[in-house]
Design a protein around this motif. Structure first.
Motif, PDB file in Angstrom:
ATOM      1  N   ALA A  87       0.778  -1.180   0.045  1.00 17.67           N
ATOM      2  CA  ALA A  87       0.067   0.110   0.105  1.00 17.67           C
ATOM      3  C   ALA A  87       0.921   1.408  -0.031  1.00 17.67           C
ATOM      4  O   ALA A  87       0.682   2.255  -0.816  1.00 17.67           O
ATOM      5  CB  ALA A  87      -0.851   0.108   1.010  1.00 17.67           C
ATOM      6  N   GLY A  88       1.954   1.176   0.698  1.00 19.83           N
ATOM      7  CA  GLY A  88       2.880   2.256   0.945  1.00 19.83           C
ATOM      8  C   GLY A  88       3.527   2.751  -0.542  1.00 19.83           C
ATOM      9  O   GLY A  88       3.697   3.899  -0.635  1.00 19.83           O
ATOM     10  N   PHE A  89       3.967   1.663  -1.138  1.00 16.54           N
ATOM     11  CA  PHE A  89       4.487   2.107  -2.535  1.00 16.54           C
ATOM     12  C   PHE A  89       3.480   2.877  -3.511  1.00 16.54           C
ATOM     13  O   PHE A  89       4.084   3.914  -4.171  1.00 16.54           O
ATOM     14  CB  PHE A  89       4.666   0.520  -3.124  1.00 16.54           C
ATOM     15  CG  PHE A  89       5.260   0.758  -4.535  1.00 16.54           C
ATOM     16  CD1 PHE A  89       6.917   0.716  -4.343  1.00 16.54           C
ATOM     17  CD2 PHE A  89       4.853   0.845  -5.778  1.00 16.54           C
ATOM     18  CE1 PHE A  89       7.480   0.883  -5.940  1.00 16.54           C
ATOM     19  CE2 PHE A  89       5.220   0.820  -6.831  1.00 16.54           C
ATOM     20  CZ  PHE A  89       6.823   1.053  -6.985  1.00 16.54           C
ATOM     21  N   TYR A  90       2.526   2.166  -3.512  1.00 19.44           N
ATOM     22  CA  TYR A  90       1.268   3.120  -4.384  1.00 19.44           C
ATOM     23  C   TYR A  90       0.837   4.239  -3.960  1.00 19.44           C
ATOM     24  O   TYR A  90       0.648   5.481  -4.420  1.00 19.44           O
ATOM     25  CB  TYR A  90       0.253   2.209  -4.816  1.00 19.44           C
ATOM     26  CG  TYR A  90       0.708   1.147  -5.644  1.00 19.44           C
ATOM     27  CD1 TYR A  90       1.309   1.339  -7.122  1.00 19.44           C
ATOM     28  CD2 TYR A  90       1.108  -0.171  -5.133  1.00 19.44           C
ATOM     29  CE1 TYR A  90       1.539   0.227  -7.906  1.00 19.44           C
ATOM     30  CE2 TYR A  90       1.353  -1.317  -6.234  1.00 19.44           C
ATOM     31  CZ  TYR A  90       1.623  -0.944  -7.436  1.00 19.44           C
ATOM     32  OH  TYR A  90       2.450  -1.975  -8.244  1.00 19.44           O
ATOM     33  N   LEU A  91       0.813   4.409  -2.560  1.00 18.92           N
ATOM     34  CA  LEU A  91       0.339   5.495  -1.884  1.00 18.92           C
ATOM     35  C   LEU A  91       1.440   6.870  -2.155  1.00 18.92           C
ATOM     36  O   LEU A  91       1.230   7.946  -2.071  1.00 18.92           O
ATOM     37  CB  LEU A  91      -0.106   5.230  -0.350  1.00 18.92           C
ATOM     38  CG  LEU A  91      -0.710   6.510   0.458  1.00 18.92           C
ATOM     39  CD1 LEU A  91      -1.963   6.899  -0.345  1.00 18.92           C
ATOM     40  CD2 LEU A  91      -0.875   5.962   2.039  1.00 18.92           C
ATOM     41  N   SER A  92       2.727   6.350  -1.677  1.00 17.65           N
ATOM     42  CA  SER A  92       3.784   7.111  -1.802  1.00 17.65           C
ATOM     43  C   SER A  92       3.906   8.012  -3.225  1.00 17.65           C
ATOM     44  O   SER A  92       4.068   9.030  -3.491  1.00 17.65           O
ATOM     45  CB  SER A  92       5.175   6.390  -1.631  1.00 17.65           C
ATOM     46  OG  SER A  92       5.521   5.697  -2.678  1.00 17.65           O
ATOM     47  N   LYS A  93       3.358   7.162  -4.294  1.00 21.26           N
ATOM     48  CA  LYS A  93       3.425   7.694  -5.706  1.00 21.26           C
ATOM     49  C   LYS A  93       2.220   8.774  -5.781  1.00 21.26           C
ATOM     50  O   LYS A  93       2.455   9.911  -6.241  1.00 21.26           O
ATOM     51  CB  LYS A  93       3.001   6.663  -6.765  1.00 21.26           C
ATOM     52  CG  LYS A  93       3.181   6.866  -8.079  1.00 21.26           C
ATOM     53  CD  LYS A  93       2.923   5.611  -9.010  1.00 21.26           C
ATOM     54  CE  LYS A  93       2.688   5.998 -10.348  1.00 21.26           C
ATOM     55  NZ  LYS A  93       2.536   4.993 -11.153  1.00 21.26           N
ATOM     56  N   LEU A  94       1.118   8.298  -5.244  1.00 19.94           N
ATOM     57  CA  LEU A  94      -0.040   9.061  -5.299  1.00 19.94           C
ATOM     58  C   LEU A  94      -0.034  10.447  -4.323  1.00 19.94           C
ATOM     59  O   LEU A  94      -0.387  11.440  -4.927  1.00 19.94           O
ATOM     60  CB  LEU A  94      -1.341   8.609  -4.694  1.00 19.94           C
ATOM     61  CG  LEU A  94      -1.854   7.167  -5.629  1.00 19.94           C
ATOM     62  CD1 LEU A  94      -2.983   6.708  -4.674  1.00 19.94           C
ATOM     63  CD2 LEU A  94      -2.264   7.785  -7.015  1.00 19.94           C
ATOM     64  N   MET A  95       0.789  10.176  -3.345  1.00 23.63           N
ATOM     65  CA  MET A  95       1.032  11.636  -2.602  1.00 23.63           C
ATOM     66  C   MET A  95       2.539  12.190  -2.641  1.00 23.63           C
ATOM     67  O   MET A  95       2.525  13.241  -2.018  1.00 23.63           O
ATOM     68  CB  MET A  95       0.962  11.215  -0.994  1.00 23.63           C
ATOM     69  CG  MET A  95      -0.580  10.498  -0.698  1.00 23.63           C
ATOM     70  SD  MET A  95      -0.729   9.888   1.234  1.00 23.63           S
ATOM     71  CE  MET A  95      -0.771  11.575   1.898  1.00 23.63           C
ATOM     72  N   GLN A  96       2.932  11.839  -3.652  1.00 24.47           N
ATOM     73  CA  GLN A  96       4.402  12.242  -3.786  1.00 24.47           C
ATOM     74  C   GLN A  96       5.448  12.528  -2.582  1.00 24.47           C
ATOM     75  O   GLN A  96       5.731  13.474  -2.366  1.00 24.47           O
ATOM     76  CB  GLN A  96       4.249  13.742  -4.515  1.00 24.47           C
ATOM     77  CG  GLN A  96       3.566  13.394  -5.929  1.00 24.47           C
ATOM     78  CD  GLN A  96       4.559  12.719  -6.805  1.00 24.47           C
ATOM     79  OE1 GLN A  96       5.632  13.021  -7.282  1.00 24.47           O
ATOM     80  NE2 GLN A  96       3.935  11.485  -7.059  1.00 24.47           N
ATOM     81  N   THR A  97       5.511  11.515  -1.860  1.00 18.73           N
ATOM     82  CA  THR A  97       6.036  11.177  -0.603  1.00 18.73           C
ATOM     83  C   THR A  97       7.102  10.174  -0.559  1.00 18.73           C
ATOM     84  O   THR A  97       7.043   9.213  -1.201  1.00 18.73           O
ATOM     85  CB  THR A  97       5.051  10.842   0.519  1.00 18.73           C
ATOM     86  OG1 THR A  97       3.716  11.875   0.384  1.00 18.73           O
ATOM     87  CG2 THR A  97       5.713  11.137   1.825  1.00 18.73           C
ATOM     88  N   PRO A  98       8.384  10.369   0.077  1.00 17.53           N
ATOM     89  CA  PRO A  98       9.334   9.335   0.109  1.00 17.53           C
ATOM     90  C   PRO A  98       8.972   8.232   0.971  1.00 17.53           C
ATOM     91  O   PRO A  98       7.909   8.358   1.827  1.00 17.53           O
ATOM     92  CB  PRO A  98      10.503  10.096   0.907  1.00 17.53           C
ATOM     93  CG  PRO A  98      10.137  11.567   0.752  1.00 17.53           C
ATOM     94  CD  PRO A  98       8.739  11.806   0.665  1.00 17.53           C
ATOM     95  N   ALA A  99       9.574   7.024   0.563  1.00 13.57           N
ATOM     96  CA  ALA A  99       8.896   5.946   1.450  1.00 13.57           C
ATOM     97  C   ALA A  99      10.014   4.968   1.594  1.00 13.57           C
ATOM     98  O   ALA A  99      10.978   4.995   1.099  1.00 13.57           O
ATOM     99  CB  ALA A  99       7.793   5.228   0.504  1.00 13.57           C
ATOM    100  N   LEU A 100       9.647   4.233   2.964  1.00 10.06           N
ATOM    101  CA  LEU A 100      10.676   3.140   3.102  1.00 10.06           C
ATOM    102  C   LEU A 100       9.855   2.020   3.388  1.00 10.06           C
ATOM    103  O   LEU A 100       8.949   1.990   4.355  1.00 10.06           O
ATOM    104  CB  LEU A 100      11.414   3.452   4.785  1.00 10.06           C
ATOM    105  CG  LEU A 100      12.195   2.580   5.352  1.00 10.06           C
ATOM    106  CD1 LEU A 100      13.435   1.898   4.377  1.00 10.06           C
ATOM    107  CD2 LEU A 100      12.719   2.761   6.610  1.00 10.06           C
TER     108      LEU A 100
END
Length: 163
Positions: free
Chosen positions: A65-78
């Motif tokens: 979920a974080g992978f795709y959410l980071s794309k939608l929200m333009q946010t860095p992710a670990l």
């Protein structure tokens, strides 16, 4: 700084990991039921779109979920052992987006993970290339599916130092 932590399929953020993350900022860790909500990514985007989320951290299904959410929200992710190549028979819709990842993504994969095989995850990630952002991929030979506090702490520290 605000950190959005997304737990795995049937897990929660442990108090020890929350305490560690709180040294970096405020932690939001919603309780999610991926089985009951096949639109969890869209739900999360709607819930947090008006908040200043600086970092997304996810593990297993939360990594997916974080992978795709980071794309939608333009946010860095670990992301720890993200369930990218398969989702353990849990239906989850991936929202359409013309956006590319524009912020750093760091994916930590356990070579000993028997739930989400490292080779499957690596093949899936490389199929998504080219990326328009920095992608760091760490394969830890001793790591299984669960993330021990020592490894969690080390990877969190590396991630924040690289930002």
């Amino acid at each position: 700084m605000t950190i959005l932590y997304l737990h795995g399929l049937e897990s929660k953020l442990s108090p020890e990991k929350r305490e560690l993350l709180e040294t970096y900022g405020a932690v939001l860790a919603p309780d999610m039921d991926y089985k009951a909500n096949p639109n969890m990514i869209t739900t999360l985007q709607q819930e947090y779109k008006n908040q200043n989320i600086d970092i997304i951290i996810g593990s297993s299904m939360g990594g997916f979920a974080g992978f795709y959410l980071s794309k939608l929200m333009q946010t860095p992710a670990l992301l720890f052992n993200p369930a990218l190549p398969y989702r353990l028979n849990i239906a989850q819709a991936i929202p359409e987006s013309k956006l590319e990842h524009s912020n750093a993504i760091h994916i930590v994969i356990g070579a000993q993970d028997k739930v989400i095989k490292a080779s499957d995850n690596i093949a899936h990630i490389t199929a998504l290339l080219p990326f328009t952002t920095d992608l760091r991929l760490s394969i830890l030979k001793e790591l299984e599916h669960g993330i021990p506090l020592t490894i969690f702490e080390k990877e969190i520290d590396l991630f924040f130092k690289a930002l």
